[in-house]
Write an enzyme that holds these catalytic residues in place. Structure first.
Site, PDB file in Angstrom:
ATOM      1  N   ASP A 103     -49.935  42.983  15.300  1.00 25.95           N
ATOM      2  CA  ASP A 103     -49.655  44.412  14.232  1.00 25.95           C
ATOM      3  C   ASP A 103     -50.812  44.439  13.529  1.00 25.95           C
ATOM      4  O   ASP A 103     -50.409  46.231  14.048  1.00 25.95           O
ATOM      5  CB  ASP A 103     -48.282  43.621  13.250  1.00 25.95           C
ATOM      6  CG  ASP A 103     -47.206  43.027  14.556  1.00 25.95           C
ATOM      7  OD1 ASP A 103     -46.762  43.143  15.702  1.00 25.95           O
ATOM      8  OD2 ASP A 103     -46.978  42.164  14.395  1.00 25.95           O
TER       9      ASP A 103
ATOM     10  N   ARG B 139     -36.901  54.893  33.967  1.00 22.10           N
ATOM     11  CA  ARG B 139     -37.084  52.905  33.813  1.00 22.10           C
ATOM     12  C   ARG B 139     -37.044  52.668  32.917  1.00 22.10           C
ATOM     13  O   ARG B 139     -37.977  53.142  31.914  1.00 22.10           O
ATOM     14  CB  ARG B 139     -37.740  52.683  35.415  1.00 22.10           C
ATOM     15  CG  ARG B 139     -37.834  52.768  36.415  1.00 22.10           C
ATOM     16  CD  ARG B 139     -35.802  52.458  37.209  1.00 22.10           C
ATOM     17  NE  ARG B 139     -35.594  53.215  38.416  1.00 22.10           N
ATOM     18  CZ  ARG B 139     -35.898  52.477  39.285  1.00 22.10           C
ATOM     19  NH1 ARG B 139     -36.700  51.417  39.625  1.00 22.10           N
ATOM     20  NH2 ARG B 139     -35.261  52.723  40.198  1.00 22.10           N
TER      21      ARG B 139
ATOM     22  N   ALA C 137     -64.321  28.032  14.182  1.00 22.58           N
ATOM     23  CA  ALA C 137     -65.359  28.786  12.859  1.00 22.58           C
ATOM     24  C   ALA C 137     -65.009  27.972  11.432  1.00 22.58           C
ATOM     25  O   ALA C 137     -65.797  27.870  10.579  1.00 22.58           O
ATOM     26  CB  ALA C 137     -65.179  30.343  12.344  1.00 22.58           C
TER      27      ALA C 137
ATOM     28  N   GLY D  31     -46.383  34.106  13.746  1.00 18.69           N
ATOM     29  CA  GLY D  31     -46.751  34.039  15.219  1.00 18.69           C
ATOM     30  C   GLY D  31     -47.470  34.165  15.738  1.00 18.69           C
ATOM     31  O   GLY D  31     -48.771  34.294  14.771  1.00 18.69           O
TER      32      GLY D  31
ATOM     33  N   GLU E 257     -40.255  48.099  19.519  1.00 16.74           N
ATOM     34  CA  GLU E 257     -39.539  47.396  19.856  1.00 16.74           C
ATOM     35  C   GLU E 257     -38.515  47.569  17.779  1.00 16.74           C
ATOM     36  O   GLU E 257     -39.483  48.162  17.038  1.00 16.74           O
ATOM     37  CB  GLU E 257     -39.867  46.760  19.539  1.00 16.74           C
ATOM     38  CG  GLU E 257     -40.151  45.282  18.147  1.00 16.74           C
ATOM     39  CD  GLU E 257     -40.833  43.652  18.445  1.00 16.74           C
ATOM     40  OE1 GLU E 257     -40.309  43.055  19.618  1.00 16.74           O
ATOM     41  OE2 GLU E 257     -41.647  43.676  17.826  1.00 16.74           O
TER      42      GLU E 257
ATOM     43  N   ARG F  88     -42.450  28.863  12.498  1.00 15.38           N
ATOM     44  CA  ARG F  88     -42.305  29.070  10.668  1.00 15.38           C
ATOM     45  C   ARG F  88     -41.251  27.943   9.940  1.00 15.38           C
ATOM     46  O   ARG F  88     -40.621  27.380  10.595  1.00 15.38           O
ATOM     47  CB  ARG F  88     -41.516  30.266  10.932  1.00 15.38           C
ATOM     48  CG  ARG F  88     -42.224  31.931  11.474  1.00 15.38           C
ATOM     49  CD  ARG F  88     -41.385  32.956  11.256  1.00 15.38           C
ATOM     50  NE  ARG F  88     -41.782  34.235  12.007  1.00 15.38           N
ATOM     51  CZ  ARG F  88     -42.629  34.236  12.937  1.00 15.38           C
ATOM     52  NH1 ARG F  88     -41.895  33.650  14.211  1.00 15.38           N
ATOM     53  NH2 ARG F  88     -43.285  35.482  13.688  1.00 15.38           N
TER      54      ARG F  88
ATOM     55  N   GLY G 219     -52.238  58.009  28.025  1.00 14.59           N
ATOM     56  CA  GLY G 219     -51.774  59.245  27.951  1.00 14.59           C
ATOM     57  C   GLY G 219     -50.431  59.909  28.484  1.00 14.59           C
ATOM     58  O   GLY G 219     -49.490  60.286  28.869  1.00 14.59           O
TER      59      GLY G 219
ATOM     60  N   THR H 101     -52.279  38.277  12.905  1.00 15.09           N
ATOM     61  CA  THR H 101     -51.279  38.890  13.754  1.00 15.09           C
ATOM     62  C   THR H 101     -51.942  40.367  14.816  1.00 15.09           C
ATOM     63  O   THR H 101     -52.486  40.847  14.359  1.00 15.09           O
ATOM     64  CB  THR H 101     -50.640  39.598  12.234  1.00 15.09           C
ATOM     65  OG1 THR H 101     -49.428  40.296  12.813  1.00 15.09           O
ATOM     66  CG2 THR H 101     -51.649  40.217  12.023  1.00 15.09           C
TER      67      THR H 101
ATOM     68  N   LYS I  55     -46.933  67.515  37.193  1.00 18.95           N
ATOM     69  CA  LYS I  55     -46.913  65.548  36.942  1.00 18.95           C
ATOM     70  C   LYS I  55     -45.613  64.880  37.231  1.00 18.95           C
ATOM     71  O   LYS I  55     -45.080  64.964  37.515  1.00 18.95           O
ATOM     72  CB  LYS I  55     -47.102  65.305  35.782  1.00 18.95           C
ATOM     73  CG  LYS I  55     -47.584  64.535  34.937  1.00 18.95           C
ATOM     74  CD  LYS I  55     -47.549  64.100  34.019  1.00 18.95           C
ATOM     75  CE  LYS I  55     -48.356  63.537  33.357  1.00 18.95           C
ATOM     76  NZ  LYS I  55     -48.933  62.807  31.849  1.00 18.95           N
TER      77      LYS I  55
END
Length: 327
Positions: free
Chosen positions: A132, A251, A26, A15, A226, A76, A190, A130, A217
């Site tokens: 992640d 939603r 670099a 990815g 995910e 990939r 938050g 990555t 609130k």
């Protein structure tokens, strides 16, 4: 430093991540500084097999440090997973007189690099690219800081409409196997709750938080990493909440691939530049089969076998912070 290396092959794989172009820049300019050629390999391992290679010079990487994505393209390769595919890739490297490699990617990239390097005795080092942030051996990966800032900006905007309509939003972020994006952005925005694959996610705990006296609130945000399921984790959580609390205006928003794109942050540009320079110098010093990272602001070297996914653990204190601050 040794001068036995004359031509470094450079490629991005897996990815894409913001900051990959800064890393490419670099590596190329550092190699040229040490009078070493750089061969750019397009489309990762698949391009290596197909011989999609060309020499790069300083102008090849001009004006790219601020760009997202990767000028070398990425992808990939199922063919590279076979011995025959790797043999074809090595033959192409020999044809183009490449005698060392720098791979920019994640755990899949490094698994392939580890196997390839041992099979053909070619020096390879990797740069952690990555979003992640799931590689052991570096505090942060290239692209992670940009991705979490993208998420925070998106959630801040969603909260505006959530407050205007007294809505509950379940927001899905990337992270099928790791929850670093969800956890940090959950704290930063938050959120009421963060559901991640790294820990046992208890929907009843989420229900308990929603049942607290929160009438004052006007908005509620739940961040969900995910899942592997095709339907998506956020929709599953959303359906459960809608069933239990039909009075909530609930939603679901899936942020998707906007997290991968965009201009890299200063942090990602600097990180990519540091490890890009260090990668070339590491090859000249005889390093191989290692990922170059940064730990406690110092360059680190870690074997590919240890750098791959699932070796890094989330800080449980961060999960506690989400709980405390959701009061």
């Amino acid at each position: 430093m040794s001068t036995s290396i004359e031509n470094i092959g450079l490629f991005t794989s897996g990815g894409d991540a913001p900051g990959m172009n800064a890393a490419i820049r670099a590596v190329v300019r550092t190699a040229l500084y040490y009078n070493i050629q750089v061969t750019g390999i397009r489309r990762g391992y698949e391009g290596m097999i197909n011989g999609e290679m060309s020499l790069m010079d300083r102008r090849s990487v001009a004006n790219i440090v601020q760009r997202g994505g990767t000028i070398l393209k990425t992808g990939r390769s199922e063919q590279f997973m076979t011995p025959e595919g790797r043999k074809l890739a090595y033959e192409q490297l020999q044809k183009n007189k490449v005698d060392a490699l720098v791979a920019v990617g994640g755990d899949g990239t490094f698994k392939g690099a580890q196997l390839f390097g041992k099979e053909f005795n070619i020096p390879i080092v990797g740069l952690p690219g990555t979003i992640d942030n799931d590689l052991f051996g570096t505090d942060f990966t290239i692209g992670y800081d940009t991705a979490i800032n993208t998420v925070v900006n998106a959630v801040d905007r969603i909260r505006d409409t959530a407050e205007s309509h007294d809505r509950l939003f379940i927001i899905e972020v990337m992270g099928k196997d790791g929850g670093m994006i969800a956890l940090r952005t959950g704290i930063a925005t938050g959120s009421e709750a963060v559901l991640i694959p790294d820990s046992t996610s208890d929907i009843n705990a989420v229900f308990a938080r929603l049942e607290r006296d929160r009438r004052h609130k006007s908005s509620k945000i739940i961040i969900v990493a995910e899942a592997d399921e095709e339907s998506g984790a956020a929709f599953d959580i959303g359906d459960q909440i809608k069933e239990k609390y039909p009075n909530y205006d609930t939603r679901v928003s899936v942020l998707g691939h906007i997290q991968r794109g965009g201009t890299p942050t200063c942090m990602d540009r600097v990180l990519a530049s540091r490890v890009g320079v260090a990668a070339v110098e590491a090859l000249l010093d005889g390093h191989r089969n290692e990922m170059i990272g940064v730990i406690h602001n110092d360059i680190s070297y870690i074997d590919f076998s240890r750098a791959i996914k699932h070796n890094t653990e989330l800080n449980p204190k961060l999960l506690k912070i989400v709980e405390i601050l959701s009061l």
